[in-house]
Scaffold this motif. Structure first.
Motif, short mmCIF file in Angstrom:
data_model
loop_
_atom_site.label_atom_id
_atom_site.label_comp_id
_atom_site.label_asym_id
_atom_site.label_seq_id
_atom_site.Cartn_x
_atom_site.Cartn_y
_atom_site.Cartn_z
N ASP A 193 0.23 -1.40 0.01
CA ASP A 193 0.20 0.15 -0.58
C ASP A 193 0.87 1.26 0.45
O ASP A 193 0.48 2.52 -1.04
CB ASP A 193 -1.03 0.10 1.32
N ALA A 194 2.35 1.05 0.45
CA ALA A 194 3.36 2.59 0.61
C ALA A 194 4.15 2.00 -0.22
O ALA A 194 4.33 3.15 -0.58
CB ALA A 194 3.70 1.82 1.91
N GLY A 195 3.54 1.16 -1.11
CA GLY A 195 4.45 1.57 -2.74
C GLY A 195 5.67 1.05 -2.78
O GLY A 195 6.94 1.48 -3.56
N VAL A 196 6.28 0.53 -2.06
CA VAL A 196 7.69 -0.53 -1.61
C VAL A 196 7.52 -1.53 -2.12
O VAL A 196 7.00 -2.23 -2.02
CB VAL A 196 8.22 -0.55 -0.01
N ALA A 197 9.16 -1.71 -3.28
CA ALA A 197 9.43 -3.15 -3.86
C ALA A 197 9.30 -4.24 -2.54
O ALA A 197 10.07 -3.46 -1.45
CB ALA A 197 9.33 -2.53 -4.78
N ILE A 198 8.76 -5.77 -2.43
CA ILE A 198 9.25 -6.15 -1.58
C ILE A 198 10.21 -6.96 -2.04
O ILE A 198 9.87 -7.46 -3.16
CB ILE A 198 7.95 -7.14 -0.80
N CYS A 199 11.74 -7.41 -1.37
CA CYS A 199 12.05 -8.22 -2.19
C CYS A 199 12.81 -9.18 -0.95
O CYS A 199 13.14 -8.88 -0.05
CB CYS A 199 13.74 -7.22 -2.97
N ALA A 200 13.27 -10.19 -1.53
CA ALA A 200 13.67 -11.34 -0.63
C ALA A 200 14.91 -12.28 -1.72
O ALA A 200 14.81 -12.05 -2.86
CB ALA A 200 12.97 -12.27 -0.33
N THR A 201 16.00 -12.88 -1.20
CA THR A 201 17.13 -13.47 -1.85
C THR A 201 16.17 -14.82 -1.51
O THR A 201 15.29 -15.26 -0.74
CB THR A 201 18.24 -13.24 -0.44
N HIS A 241 10.26 -9.46 -5.85
CA HIS A 241 11.74 -9.86 -6.72
C HIS A 241 11.87 -10.46 -5.62
O HIS A 241 12.34 -10.15 -4.60
CB HIS A 241 12.39 -8.80 -6.89
N ARG A 242 12.54 -11.49 -6.55
CA ARG A 242 13.28 -12.59 -5.99
C ARG A 242 14.75 -12.32 -6.79
O ARG A 242 14.96 -12.89 -7.19
CB ARG A 242 13.32 -14.38 -5.39
N ILE A 243 16.33 -12.62 -5.33
CA ILE A 243 17.38 -12.10 -5.78
C ILE A 243 17.98 -12.96 -6.04
O ILE A 243 18.76 -12.87 -3.88
CB ILE A 243 17.36 -10.63 -5.59
N SER A 244 18.63 -13.22 -6.39
CA SER A 244 20.43 -14.03 -5.81
C SER A 244 21.37 -13.31 -5.76
O SER A 244 21.52 -12.61 -6.61
CB SER A 244 20.17 -15.24 -6.83
#
Length: 279
Positions: A193-201, A241-244
């Motif tokens: 809702d706050a426009g923050v992209a959620i990222c995880a490894t 986004h899943r990021i390695s």
């Protein structure tokens, strides 16, 4: 000399003093919540508490009054109550094997998740069900060092006012905004809702960290799991986004602290504005 500092009577509080007994109870989470205060130990924590005006009471042995005279005078000048304590009282208050004899009683530092998100944060660290206080403290310290706008402890996580957690932050618990939210789903929804992209490894990631600059240039929240189990699959699946993180050597993986430092640095670097000199 510490005795030259103007300390009101009684001159020395012992381990049996009512105030020392009440402050020792702040080692327990329930007592901290009831009192609205917590106890921090050591120079870094006391210095940061005084500088950020969260300190209510400073307690010190005569040896600590001498050793940290400048800090004690600064606290007293700022209106902090300064109390002398005996070595026995210091032992009762300490959670470390070798105490510095320097303690501070402070206002609680955590704020609401809404407050963290209200200022359009660019970078957030979101530990998920992180129960180890040392790991949580290290992550808070890393987030502070990387210029993060806040830390949101999601799920069944450690109390950031836990003594070991506070010591592991080396004072950063007073510098970065910290929120606690038991509902992980509410955290994820609020971030979106706050426009923050959620990222995880993740190992099977869509992006490699060196190629994620465009994603990381915008408002970003990094999810971090606990050291033993990492992120639950159902939480990992909800990341935008899943990021390695590329590993160029033969190590199987990175520990939590190293991975968090790399990810937060990459985000901080992606949002940094560089002014190049005109040629």
């Amino acid at each position: 000399m510490g005795t030259d500092i103007n300390i009101p009577a009684p001159d020395v509080l012992t381990e049996r003093s009512a105030r020392v007994v009440s402050y020792a109870k702040l080692h327990r989470s329930a007592a901290r919540r009831k009192a609205g205060t917590f106890l921090a130990e050591g120079f870094n924590a006391v210095d940061a508490a005084v500088a950020t005006r969260r300190a209510q009471v400073l307690l010190a042995t005569d040896e600590a009054l001498d050793r940290y005279a400048d800090l004690v005078h600064s606290a007293a000048a700022g209106g902090v109550e300064v109390l002398r304590i005996s070595a026995g009282a210091a032992d009762k208050l300490a959670e470390t094997i070798t105490s510095t004899g320097l303690f501070v009683v402070c206002d609680l530092v955590d704020v609401s998740m809404a407050e963290v998100l209200s200022s359009a944060p660019r970078l957030l660290a979101v530990p998920v069900e992180m129960t180890d206080p040392g790991n949580a403290g290290t992550l808070i310290r890393t987030a502070d060092a990387m210029g993060a706008d806040g830390v949101i402890l999601a799920g069944d996580s450690v109390d950031p006012h836990n003594g070991k957690c506070v010591r592991s932050t080396a004072g950063s618990v007073f510098h970065v905004r910290i929120a606690r939210e038991r509902s992980i789903s509410e955290v994820l929804a609020a971030l979106r809702d706050a426009g923050v992209a959620i990222c995880a490894t993740a190992g099977d990631a869509e992006l490699s960290l060196p190629d994620a600059g465009e994603v990381l240039a915008g408002p970003t929240a990094w999810l971090f799991g606990n050291e033993a189990h990492g992120l639950p699959d159902e939480i990992l699946a909800q990341a935008d986004h899943r990021i390695s993180i590329p590993i160029h050597g033969r190590a199987e993986s990175l520990n939590l602290a190293a991975a968090a430092a790399i990810c937060l640095y990459a985000s901080a670097d992606a949002t940094r504005v560089v002014d190049y000199p005109l040629s």
